[in-house]
Design an enzyme around this catalytic site. Structure first.
Site, PDB file in Angstrom:
ATOM      1  N   SER A   1     -11.107   1.567  -6.059  1.00  0.00           N
ATOM      2  CA  SER A   1     -10.213   0.569  -5.492  1.00  0.00           C
ATOM      3  C   SER A   1     -10.908  -0.775  -5.647  1.00  0.00           C
ATOM      4  O   SER A   1     -12.004  -0.971  -5.118  1.00  0.00           O
ATOM      5  CB  SER A   1      -9.979   0.893  -4.009  1.00  0.00           C
ATOM      6  OG  SER A   1      -9.250  -0.138  -3.385  1.00  0.00           O
TER       7      SER A   1
ATOM      8  N   LYS B   1      -7.394   1.379  -9.201  1.00  0.00           N
ATOM      9  CA  LYS B   1      -6.433   0.822  -8.240  1.00  0.00           C
ATOM     10  C   LYS B   1      -6.796  -0.632  -8.020  1.00  0.00           C
ATOM     11  O   LYS B   1      -7.957  -0.954  -7.766  1.00  0.00           O
ATOM     12  CB  LYS B   1      -6.518   1.619  -6.936  1.00  0.00           C
ATOM     13  CG  LYS B   1      -6.026   0.912  -5.691  1.00  0.00           C
ATOM     14  CD  LYS B   1      -5.892   1.929  -4.562  1.00  0.00           C
ATOM     15  CE  LYS B   1      -6.210   1.328  -3.206  1.00  0.00           C
ATOM     16  NZ  LYS B   1      -6.165   2.375  -2.144  1.00  0.00           N
TER      17      LYS B   1
ATOM     18  N   LYS C   1      -5.729  -4.191  -5.832  1.00  0.00           N
ATOM     19  CA  LYS C   1      -5.005  -4.647  -4.649  1.00  0.00           C
ATOM     20  C   LYS C   1      -4.042  -5.735  -5.103  1.00  0.00           C
ATOM     21  O   LYS C   1      -4.409  -6.576  -5.927  1.00  0.00           O
ATOM     22  CB  LYS C   1      -5.999  -5.208  -3.627  1.00  0.00           C
ATOM     23  CG  LYS C   1      -6.906  -4.137  -3.026  1.00  0.00           C
ATOM     24  CD  LYS C   1      -6.134  -3.234  -2.080  1.00  0.00           C
ATOM     25  CE  LYS C   1      -7.070  -2.309  -1.313  1.00  0.00           C
ATOM     26  NZ  LYS C   1      -6.343  -1.498  -0.312  1.00  0.00           N
TER      27      LYS C   1
ATOM     28  N   ASP D   1      -2.061  -1.426  -4.822  1.00  0.00           N
ATOM     29  CA  ASP D   1      -1.974  -1.194  -3.373  1.00  0.00           C
ATOM     30  C   ASP D   1      -1.680  -2.521  -2.675  1.00  0.00           C
ATOM     31  O   ASP D   1      -2.479  -3.464  -2.757  1.00  0.00           O
ATOM     32  CB  ASP D   1      -3.302  -0.611  -2.868  1.00  0.00           C
ATOM     33  CG  ASP D   1      -3.261  -0.231  -1.393  1.00  0.00           C
ATOM     34  OD1 ASP D   1      -2.209  -0.417  -0.737  1.00  0.00           O
ATOM     35  OD2 ASP D   1      -4.290   0.269  -0.886  1.00  0.00           O
TER      36      ASP D   1
ATOM     37  N   GLU E   1       1.254   1.599  -3.822  1.00  0.00           N
ATOM     38  CA  GLU E   1       0.821   2.132  -2.535  1.00  0.00           C
ATOM     39  C   GLU E   1       1.246   1.180  -1.411  1.00  0.00           C
ATOM     40  O   GLU E   1       0.965  -0.022  -1.476  1.00  0.00           O
ATOM     41  CB  GLU E   1      -0.707   2.308  -2.553  1.00  0.00           C
ATOM     42  CG  GLU E   1      -1.283   2.925  -1.275  1.00  0.00           C
ATOM     43  CD  GLU E   1      -2.799   3.122  -1.359  1.00  0.00           C
ATOM     44  OE1 GLU E   1      -3.367   3.002  -2.464  1.00  0.00           O
ATOM     45  OE2 GLU E   1      -3.406   3.380  -0.313  1.00  0.00           O
TER      46      GLU E   1
ATOM     47  N   ASP F   1       0.533   5.130   2.553  1.00  0.00           N
ATOM     48  CA  ASP F   1      -0.794   5.179   3.168  1.00  0.00           C
ATOM     49  C   ASP F   1      -0.594   4.907   4.669  1.00  0.00           C
ATOM     50  O   ASP F   1      -0.413   5.850   5.460  1.00  0.00           O
ATOM     51  CB  ASP F   1      -1.691   4.127   2.489  1.00  0.00           C
ATOM     52  CG  ASP F   1      -3.061   3.946   3.126  1.00  0.00           C
ATOM     53  OD1 ASP F   1      -3.310   4.507   4.190  1.00  0.00           O
ATOM     54  OD2 ASP F   1      -3.901   3.198   2.560  1.00  0.00           O
TER      55      ASP F   1
ATOM     56  N   LYS G   1      -5.937  10.036   4.521  1.00  0.00           N
ATOM     57  CA  LYS G   1      -7.209   9.527   5.036  1.00  0.00           C
ATOM     58  C   LYS G   1      -7.518  10.267   6.324  1.00  0.00           C
ATOM     59  O   LYS G   1      -6.672  10.329   7.226  1.00  0.00           O
ATOM     60  CB  LYS G   1      -7.125   8.025   5.320  1.00  0.00           C
ATOM     61  CG  LYS G   1      -7.050   7.168   4.066  1.00  0.00           C
ATOM     62  CD  LYS G   1      -6.970   5.698   4.408  1.00  0.00           C
ATOM     63  CE  LYS G   1      -6.911   4.861   3.135  1.00  0.00           C
ATOM     64  NZ  LYS G   1      -6.564   3.453   3.439  1.00  0.00           N
TER      65      LYS G   1
ATOM     66  N   GLY H   1      -9.883   5.953   0.820  1.00  0.00           N
ATOM     67  CA  GLY H   1     -11.210   5.559   1.293  1.00  0.00           C
ATOM     68  C   GLY H   1     -11.092   4.411   2.280  1.00  0.00           C
ATOM     69  O   GLY H   1     -10.075   3.712   2.310  1.00  0.00           O
TER      70      GLY H   1
END
Ligand code: OSB
Ligand code: MG
Length: 369
Positions: A135, A161, A163, A188, A213, A238, A262, A290
């Site tokens: 990420s 991934k 952001k 995400d 996400e 998520d 998670k 994570g």
């Protein structure tokens, strides 16, 4: 298992690089570490709450309060048959899943150590190697992001991934895809958008993105189902998923086609496995998220990722991406092929560096019976 001693510590750990998301920047982690003993052995768990109430309402401080004043007083001195015996200690306490997971996961580690088996096998996992993704936070420029991606791809990571947030989305995805035509790429948003942004998602739909996400509100499912109707790219939830029941409902209404599990967000291994099972029964793949964990949380994530339906690469990556020195030995390493191999020592299958933990500790509270 006789819960004779519980120790709660707060550690301060500096990340090697600041981590930026749509909700803020993290540089120094405040990690609450739980140690539970039965007189013979010690289990470890980590609270994954952040420093501020931005990803979730929980923080390291609220977790400390809820554990000290409500959860630990119910647990200390009790005898439980196995880790799911944790449930009554959390009974009646609404939310605060990350606080609960800190102690719950420590009990799973303790039980596996008592039985002399690795936690991943006790959970019923069969994946001896797990596929790893990374990420990557929001960067100062697209060029810097492309350089970071190149580093991670060269290190072997199997999925990238990035952001995204308003103003750091369509053009970023377009340029990343142009520079890396073949990589598994996902975005995400950490709830940074609303249904008014459907057109923007339709634009990003063109770049073969593996999933978006949590694009919308952290408590929403209805609008996600609406957005999913307008785009081809799968939505992965998520923030919105706190339990197996949430997962069932989200799947039922078409709010997502993938779920990120998670441990902290769902309250520990028992509920994580329940979410996994609901998704498996509905043909929905999952992956392990994570929370910038220390080695202890990382080791729990690795064990959880051994379950069959963790069929997509997770956000579980090498210790050295986060820390100058991690608190576990050996540290988490990722192979050239982008995988982490399960270890076969009991429990979380690593040692905790007690000296280093002591050095990083800013407060400790011990409970004894
Ligand atoms: O949304 O997955 C997230 C980190 C902190 C809070 C929320 C998230 C993240 C990450 C980082 O994406 C995952 C990691 O590398 O640990
Ligand atoms: Mg996320």
């Amino acid at each position: 298992m006789n819960i004779t001693r519980i120790e709660m510590r707060e550690l301060r750990m500096q990340l090697l690089h600041p981590f930026e998301t749509s909700f803020g920047v993290t540089q120094e982690r405040r990690i609450v570490l739980l140690t539970v003993s039965d007189g013979d052995r010690t289990g470890y768990g980590e609270v994954t709450a952040g420093e501020g109430p931005f990803y979730s309402h929980e923080t390291s401080e609220t977790a400390w309060h809820v554990l000290r004043d409500f959860i630990i007083p119910k647990a200390i001195g009790k005898e439980i048959e196995s880790a799911p015996g944790f449930a009554p200690f959390a009974q009646g306490i609404r939310g605060h899943h990350m606080a609960k997971a800190g102690l719950e996961t420590a009990l799973w580690d303790l039980e596996a150590k008592t039985k002399g088996i690795p936690l991943w096998k006790m959970l019923g996992g069969r994946r001896e190697r797990i596929d790893c993704g990374v990420s990557i936070g929001i960067q100062p420029s697209i060029d810097k992001l492309l350089a970071r991606i190149e580093t991670e791809v060269n290190a072997g990571y199997r999925r990238i991934k990035i952001k995204i947030k308003p103003g750091w989305d369509v053009e970023v995805i377009r340029q990343v895809r142009e520079a890396f035509p073949k990589i598994l790429l996902m975005g995400d948003a950490n709830s940074a958008y609303t249904l008014a942004d459907i057109d923007l998602f339709r634009k990003m739909d063109r770049y073969d993105v593996m999933m978006f996400e949590q694009p919308l509100h952290h408590e929403d499912m209805i609008d996600h189902a609406e957005l999913q109707k307008h785009i081809e790219t799968p939505i992965c939830l998520d923030e919105s998923i706190h339990s197996a029941d949430d997962a069932r409902k989200a799947i039922q209404i078409g709010a997502c086609r993938i779920i990120n599990i998670k441990l902290g967000r769902v309250g520990g291994h028992a509920q994580a496995r329940a979410v996994h099972d609901v998704c498996r029964d509905h043909g929905i793949p999952v992956w392990c998220g994570g929370m910038l964990e220390s080695g202890v949380g990382r080791a729990h994530n690795i064990a959880l990722s051994s379950l069959d339906n963790f069929s997509l690469p997770g956000d579980v990556s090498a210790s050295k991406r986060y820390w100058k020195e991690d608190i576990i030995a050996p540290e988490v390493e990722v192979s050239r092929e982008g995988q982490i191999a399960q270890r076969n020592d009991p429990g979380i299958a690593c040692a905790v560096k007690e000296d280093l933990v002591r050095k990083l500790t800013v407060r400790t509270q011990v409970f004894q019976k």
